[in-house]
Write a protein that holds these residues in place. Structure first.
Motif, PDB file in Angstrom:
ATOM      1  N   SER A   1      45.777  34.324  47.340  1.00  0.00           N
ATOM      2  CA  SER A   1      44.624  34.324  46.719  1.00  0.00           C
ATOM      3  C   SER A   1      44.063  35.729  46.327  1.00  0.00           C
ATOM      4  CB  SER A   1      43.775  33.990  48.071  1.00  0.00           C
ATOM      5  OG  SER A   1      43.938  32.409  48.248  1.00  0.00           O
ATOM      6  N   MET A   2      44.408  36.796  47.180  1.00  0.00           N
ATOM      7  CA  MET A   2      44.120  37.990  46.925  1.00  0.00           C
ATOM      8  C   MET A   2      44.514  38.473  45.272  1.00  0.00           C
ATOM      9  SD  MET A   2      45.210  41.574  48.379  1.00  0.00           S
ATOM     10  CE  MET A   2      46.621  41.399  47.609  1.00  0.00           C
ATOM     11  N   VAL A   3      45.717  38.116  45.040  1.00  0.00           N
ATOM     12  CA  VAL A   3      46.167  38.607  43.736  1.00  0.00           C
ATOM     13  C   VAL A   3      45.521  37.680  42.852  1.00  0.00           C
ATOM     14  CG1 VAL A   3      48.391  38.191  42.419  1.00  0.00           C
ATOM     15  CG2 VAL A   3      48.635  38.981  44.671  1.00  0.00           C
ATOM     16  N   TYR A   4      45.339  36.221  43.048  1.00  0.00           N
ATOM     17  CA  TYR A   4      44.465  35.692  41.932  1.00  0.00           C
ATOM     18  C   TYR A   4      43.228  36.102  41.772  1.00  0.00           C
ATOM     19  CZ  TYR A   4      43.007  31.355  39.663  1.00  0.00           C
ATOM     20  OH  TYR A   4      42.227  30.784  38.658  1.00  0.00           O
ATOM     21  N   ALA A   5      42.543  36.556  42.866  1.00  0.00           N
ATOM     22  CA  ALA A   5      41.147  36.986  42.937  1.00  0.00           C
ATOM     23  C   ALA A   5      41.344  38.391  42.022  1.00  0.00           C
ATOM     24  CB  ALA A   5      40.507  37.205  44.376  1.00  0.00           C
ATOM     25  N   GLY A   6      41.915  39.206  42.362  1.00  0.00           N
ATOM     26  CA  GLY A   6      42.284  40.493  41.638  1.00  0.00           C
ATOM     27  C   GLY A   6      42.498  40.440  40.296  1.00  0.00           C
ATOM     28  N   ASN A   7      43.343  39.270  39.805  1.00  0.00           N
ATOM     29  CA  ASN A   7      43.733  39.394  38.500  1.00  0.00           C
ATOM     30  C   ASN A   7      42.936  38.333  37.634  1.00  0.00           C
ATOM     31  OD1 ASN A   7      45.839  41.071  38.899  1.00  0.00           O
ATOM     32  ND2 ASN A   7      47.421  39.389  39.011  1.00  0.00           N
ATOM     33  N   MET A   8      41.683  37.895  38.402  1.00  0.00           N
ATOM     34  CA  MET A   8      40.882  36.920  37.700  1.00  0.00           C
ATOM     35  C   MET A   8      40.543  37.684  36.297  1.00  0.00           C
ATOM     36  SD  MET A   8      37.965  34.970  39.875  1.00  0.00           S
ATOM     37  CE  MET A   8      38.777  33.953  41.043  1.00  0.00           C
ATOM     38  N   LYS A   9      40.440  36.817  35.111  1.00  0.00           N
ATOM     39  CA  LYS A   9      39.990  37.282  33.803  1.00  0.00           C
ATOM     40  C   LYS A   9      38.593  37.044  33.770  1.00  0.00           C
ATOM     41  CE  LYS A   9      43.626  38.385  31.243  1.00  0.00           C
ATOM     42  NZ  LYS A   9      44.096  39.303  32.499  1.00  0.00           N
ATOM     43  N   LEU A  10      37.917  38.351  33.977  1.00  0.00           N
ATOM     44  CA  LEU A  10      36.411  38.021  34.063  1.00  0.00           C
ATOM     45  C   LEU A  10      35.658  37.488  32.966  1.00  0.00           C
ATOM     46  CD1 LEU A  10      35.357  41.263  36.379  1.00  0.00           C
ATOM     47  CD2 LEU A  10      35.743  38.985  36.889  1.00  0.00           C
ATOM     48  N   GLY A  11      36.348  37.878  31.645  1.00  0.00           N
ATOM     49  CA  GLY A  11      35.821  37.565  30.401  1.00  0.00           C
ATOM     50  C   GLY A  11      34.997  38.905  29.943  1.00  0.00           C
ATOM     51  N   VAL A  12      34.971  39.665  30.735  1.00  0.00           N
ATOM     52  CA  VAL A  12      34.153  41.000  30.112  1.00  0.00           C
ATOM     53  C   VAL A  12      35.355  42.274  30.181  1.00  0.00           C
ATOM     54  CG1 VAL A  12      32.082  40.259  30.733  1.00  0.00           C
ATOM     55  CG2 VAL A  12      33.332  41.669  32.288  1.00  0.00           C
ATOM     56  N   ASN A  13      34.823  43.285  29.421  1.00  0.00           N
ATOM     57  CA  ASN A  13      35.566  44.497  29.856  1.00  0.00           C
ATOM     58  C   ASN A  13      34.799  45.491  30.837  1.00  0.00           C
ATOM     59  OD1 ASN A  13      36.904  46.873  29.372  1.00  0.00           O
ATOM     60  ND2 ASN A  13      36.504  47.154  27.476  1.00  0.00           N
TER      61      ASN A  13
END
Lengths: 885, 111
Positions: free
Chosen positions: A520-532
């Motif tokens: 979960s943590m890795v997923y949340a950390g790597n989530m593509k936010l869609g912004v820079n």
């Protein structure tokens, strides 16, 4: 009586010689008297003596009986057991060291986690009589009651107050930030409550100075008043009593200070001021739920009873006001339940479950070590039994030994826990987490009781089974030289197998938990936010309503500020938004909306969407993708130019096969009732880790302005270097405005997932401890088994079995037990996995990748733990055995 | 009836006799045995083997207490004394015993 007996025995402990002597003297007197009497009756001296002693029977037993009563037999045996136990432990330093370290690790982890969870979940704020205060929480029944709405509208509060008989009185309040200024001090931002006039009396407190709120103070148009909490009276006004009657400015409105409350008058959160909640004009909308309601329970009424009555009352309201109150339920909760987020509770419970598992594994390990020593000690046990020791007495001796072990481990564990809690506290401070003011990770009575209970309890838990087993002795076979009683062996092996299987199963559960949390943590950390997120500096504002009352003032302030910031050297672009990507509130609000041309049958059941307010140039500034259409302009949102931008998920849901541009929607309660034309479709931007793929509508800030907005700037240089210039821009515009939270977007985003990181780190530590303990357990069992079967292996080798065959025999003997434990563990994890689901992001509790990973890691570790000791079996040498025999 | 129950019954009787003997005044162990024998007109003989365990037992229950004193022949001896709790217990046991004895004699009389 009990104490007196005990004290007598303690005294007896030091006077045991005297007591023995006294009893001997007493009986000697009796014998002498009898002898004299016998002689008087004509017996010879010898005859007289013989008769006197004969009549006593077993003199020693009588003496011992007397000593038991007068002296400290019971305590003395405890003392003897302790001394003996200590000698046994000292004589086997390696065993003692391994057992104590294993247990200390588990007890330490357990105590540390309990200390933390206790402080967060179990400790209530120091409100006198808080156990008699119930909080009424509203529940959105259409969304399940896991995260209740909590708040009620003012008319709902009035109805509850009138109809609920379970409470002596009900009060309502809301937390708000305000800016307080007066002559002589800097303006400061404070957290306050606005409350009904009866709030302090419901809390059972009276002002220390001045007067309490009166109903008149909450009337519309009443002259504004305020009460100071003791903390602010002390820190800001130096406990000056002349502060009563003084006029201060609260959000730039003058208000009179009418009182000071005592230090113990408080609500759940620490506040600075008590302000009156102005009664809203009737009829006030029932859908505006912004009040927290609590009350003092009537005598003899429990929370459960009050809850039942509240449920019934809100059901009446549902019937009476279906338009606003449909699906709104209620529940009465205690202070902690009401205030602590369900998610935090789940994490706390999961952690407690985790450390309990570690403790159980440690117990199983030490129990196995003890069983391993049973063989070595079987002769000792047999001798004890032959000397007449009762079985119960032997069990007591063995339990004393194991409790001695666990208490030593408890002392060591307490130090480990102290260190662990300190490290945790430092980690929290490191990520800038602010705890509630009364949450202190300190050792209180509950923690001490817990530590004592687990220190003694583990000794009994891991010691009992081996003690029962070891004390059941077959005398004849045990006393024979080298006798390895076959019957005992089989039983013992069964117990060992159960213990090892349980250890493996429990570590599977913990590893699964840690694996899911980490994923979960890795997923949340790597989530593509869609912004820079690189090179963005942000600043948050909260405009005082008195100065920035209308939308016009708010809009012009933000327009001017964006222009000034955007014009600064080093700034590429600046934009306004209501919340930052990646760091939005975890519990997002949704608003009902309507699509033009799709009629709504039931006004109460309209679709809802998340809504964000942004200014022109937002997507450019955030370097976010616009799939279709355009950004907002300065014109959008002005009357006649109502506009909206939707995200891709929104477009996919409502216009899956059409171009959404040009369609019109209307979002409730956001400024104008006019239809807004969709001018753009944006790529999805993740606002927080639970909102991925959520449909979202962006409205122009002119259409939906507010006092709380964020200004962000894309910079060409390191964002932090521009912070002073940012502050200056604000000061130039409004010198009285407090500026807070000037931070880069990257910082915001990384701090947003701190809790995930912390919890997955804690789980991983626990899982590693569990894995280490379980593999130690497997290793020890195989290694013991190899030792016990030395002769058998040698014979097999002599008969021609190859080394590999012998190795395989022992190896699979261990792996077989491991496999059973693994299967049980997987089934268990599957059963309890659901409990984690509210914490997880992006993985399901039955995530196949995690299962696969855990199974492989465990299998490799188990293979090593079984394979290494099995190598000794492979090297069996018949000749060596012959020499040994 | 198991051995254990039989022993309890006898013990209970012995306790009653000791309490009764001590109700006449403090006495050492030897004297208690003598006193019971005299009161029973030599029909009962108390074995030392059970007398002392009984004394210790009663002392543990705090129905009697003991201290050193000087015997009639000027020797140091352990004297036992009835406590108020012991006096209460004596009355209870006396009543129990009388009821029991009455019942037994009824049964025997009826036969």
């Amino acid at each position: 009586m009990w104490l007196k007996n005990f004290l007598r025995r303690v005294r007896g402990l030091w006077r045991s010689e005297t007591i023995h002597q006294e009893i001997t003297d007493e009986l000697q007197f009796h014998i002498d008297m009898r002898v004299e009497e016998n002689i008087r009756r004509g017996m010879s001296l010898d005859e007289a003596r013989w008769d006197a002693e004969r009549s006593f029977g077993n003199l020693t037993r009588i003496k011992e009986g007397g000593y038991d009563v007068r002296g400290g037999r019971w305590l003395e045996t405890v003392w003897q057991d302790l001394c003996y136990g200590a000698r046994v432990l000292v004589k086997n330093p390696f065993f003692t060291l391994v057992a104590v370290l294993t247990l200390a690790l588990a007890i330490g982890a357990n105590t540390a986690v309990f200390t933390i969870v206790n402080a967060v979940l179990f400790r209530t704020p120091p409100i006198p009589g808080i156990d008699r205060i119930g909080f009424v929480a509203s529940i959105d029944k259409s969304h399940g009651n896991d995260e209740p709405l909590q708040a009620f509208s003012y008319p709902d509060y009035r109805d509850l107050k009138e109809r609920l008989n379970s409470f002596e009185d009900l009060a309502a309040y809301q937390y708000r930030p305000v800016d307080l200024s007066d002559d002589g001090n800097f303006p400061e931002r404070y957290f306050v409550v606005r409350m009904t006039a009866n709030t302090l009396s419901v809390l059972g407190r009276k002002p220390l100075l001045g007067r309490d709120l009166e109903p008149g103070d909450t009337e519309p148009g009443a002259s504004p008043v305020a009460l100071l909490t003791h903390r602010v009276w002390e820190s800001r006004y130096n406990k000056n009593e002349s502060v009563i009657g003084k006029t201060v400015h609260i959000d730039e409105t003058p208000a009179t200070i009418i009182g000071v409350t005592p230090p113990d008058a408080r609500l759940y959160n620490d506040i600075a001021l008590w302000l009156p909640l102005i009664t809203p004009p009737s009829p006030s909308p029932r859908e505006r739920r912004d009040l927290l309601v609590f009350g003092r329970l009537a005598n003899g009424i429990s929370i459960g009873q009050a809850s039942a009555e509240a449920t019934a009352v809100v059901r009446q309201l549902e019937v009476e006001y279906p338009a606003t109150n449909k699906n709104i339920g209620a529940e009465v909760q205690d202070a902690n339940e009401f205030h602590i987020r369900a998610q935090i509770r789940h994490v706390g419970q999961a952690l407690l479950g985790g450390v309990t598992i570690v403790l159980l594994i440690a117990c199983a390990n030490v129990a196995n070590l003890l069983l391993g020593r049973a063989m070595i000690r079987s002769r000792e046990m047999a001798i004890r039994a032959a000397m007449g020791a009762e079985r119960l007495r032997v069990i007591r001796q063995l339990l004393t030994e194991s409790v001695l072990l666990s208490i030593m481990a408890g002392v060591l564990g307490a130090f480990l826990a102290y260190w662990g809690v300190k490290a945790f506290d430092a980690a929290l401070a490191g990520i800038g987490f602010v705890k509630s003011d009364y949450v202190v990770f300190s050792v209180d009575r509950k923690v001490l009781m817990h530590l004592a209970a687990i220190s003694i309890g583990t000794g009994i838990v891991f010691g009992l089974a081996p003690a029962l087993r070891m004390s059941r002795i077959d005398l004849s076979s045990a006393l024979k030289e080298g006798g390895q009683g076959a019957g005992v062996g089989v039983r013992r092996r069964l117990l060992t197998n159960i213990l090892v299987g349980a250890e493996v199963a429990l570590s599977v559960v913990l590893l699964m938990g840690a694996g899911l949390m980490t994923r979960s943590m890795v997923y949340a950390g790597n989530m593509k936010l869609g912004v820079n997120t690189e090179n963005v500096l942000t600043v948050r504002f909260d405009l005082p309503p008195s100065k920035y009352q209308g939308p016009q003032q708010q809009v012009s302030f933000f327009q001017e500020l964006t222009a000034r910031i955007g014009a600064q050297p080093g700034v590429e672009a600046a934009a306004i938004m209501s919340e930052l990507p990646g760091n939005g509130p975890l519990r997002g609000m949704t608003t009902p909306f309507q699509i033009e041309g799709s009629p709504i049958s039931d006004m109460r059941d309209r679709p809802r969407t998340a809504v964000l307010t942004i200014g022109p140039g937002y997507f450019h500034c955030m370097q976010a993708r616009l799939a279709l259409g355009r950004e907002f302009t300065e014109l959008d949102g002005t009357p006649g130019h109502e506009a909206a931008i939707i995200n891709q998920s929104f477009a996919d849901r409502h216009w899956p096969r059409e171009n959404a541009l040009g369609k019109r929607i209307r979002v409730d309660g956001r400024g104008t009732e006019a239809w807004a034309t969709i001018v753009g479709v944006a790529g999805d931007i993740v606002q927080n880790r639970y909102s991925e793929g959520l449909p979202r509508v962006y409205l122009p800030y002119r259409q939906n302005p507010g006092r709380y907005l964020v200004v962000a700037a894309r910079t060409r240089v390191a964002p932090a270097s521009l912070a002073p210039a940012f502050r200056q821009s604000v000061k130039d515009l409004d010198s009285n405005l407090p500026v807070f939270d000037v931070r880069s977007l990257a910082e915001h985003v990384s701090s947003a997932n701190y809790d995930m990181r912390l919890f997955s780190a804690m789980f991983t530590i626990l899982a590693i401890i569990a894995l280490a303990l379980a593999s130690m357990g497997l290793y020890a069992v195989i290694s013991q088994s190899v030792n016990q079967r030395t002769r058998e292996m040698a014979i097999r080798a002599a008969m021609g079995a190859s080394g590999f065959r012998l190795w395989r025999l022992m190896f699979f003997q261990g792996m077989w037990r491991f496999a059973i434990g693994l299967v049980i563990g997987l089934a268990l994890s599957f059963a309890v996995g659901g409990a984690l689901s509210s914490i997880l992001v992006g993985v399901s509790p039955s995530d196949p990748v995690t299962y696969l990973l855990v199974v492989s890691v465990l299998t490799i570790v188990a293979a090593l733990a079984c394979g290494l000791p099995a190598r000794r079996a492979a090297r069996s040498d018949p000749a060596a055995l012959l020499r040994f025999e | 009836m198991t051995n254990k129950q039989k022993a309890d019954l006898l013990q209970g009787t012995l306790d009653l006799l000791i309490l009764r003997a001590l109700s006449l005044g403090p006495m050492h162990g030897y004297g208690v045995g003598q006193r019971i024998m005299q009161m029973a007109e030599e029909m009962l003989k108390i074995e030392e083997g059970s007398l002392y365990p009984a004394l210790y037992r009663l002392e543990e229950k705090e129905w009697i207490k003991s201290e050193w004193g000087i015997s009639e022949n000027n020797r140091r001896a352990r004297f036992y004394k009835l406590t108020p709790a012991g006096r209460k217990q004596l009355n209870i046991e006396k009543e129990n015993w009388q009821r029991f004895a009455f019942a037994i004699s009824k049964v025997l009389g009826a036969a």
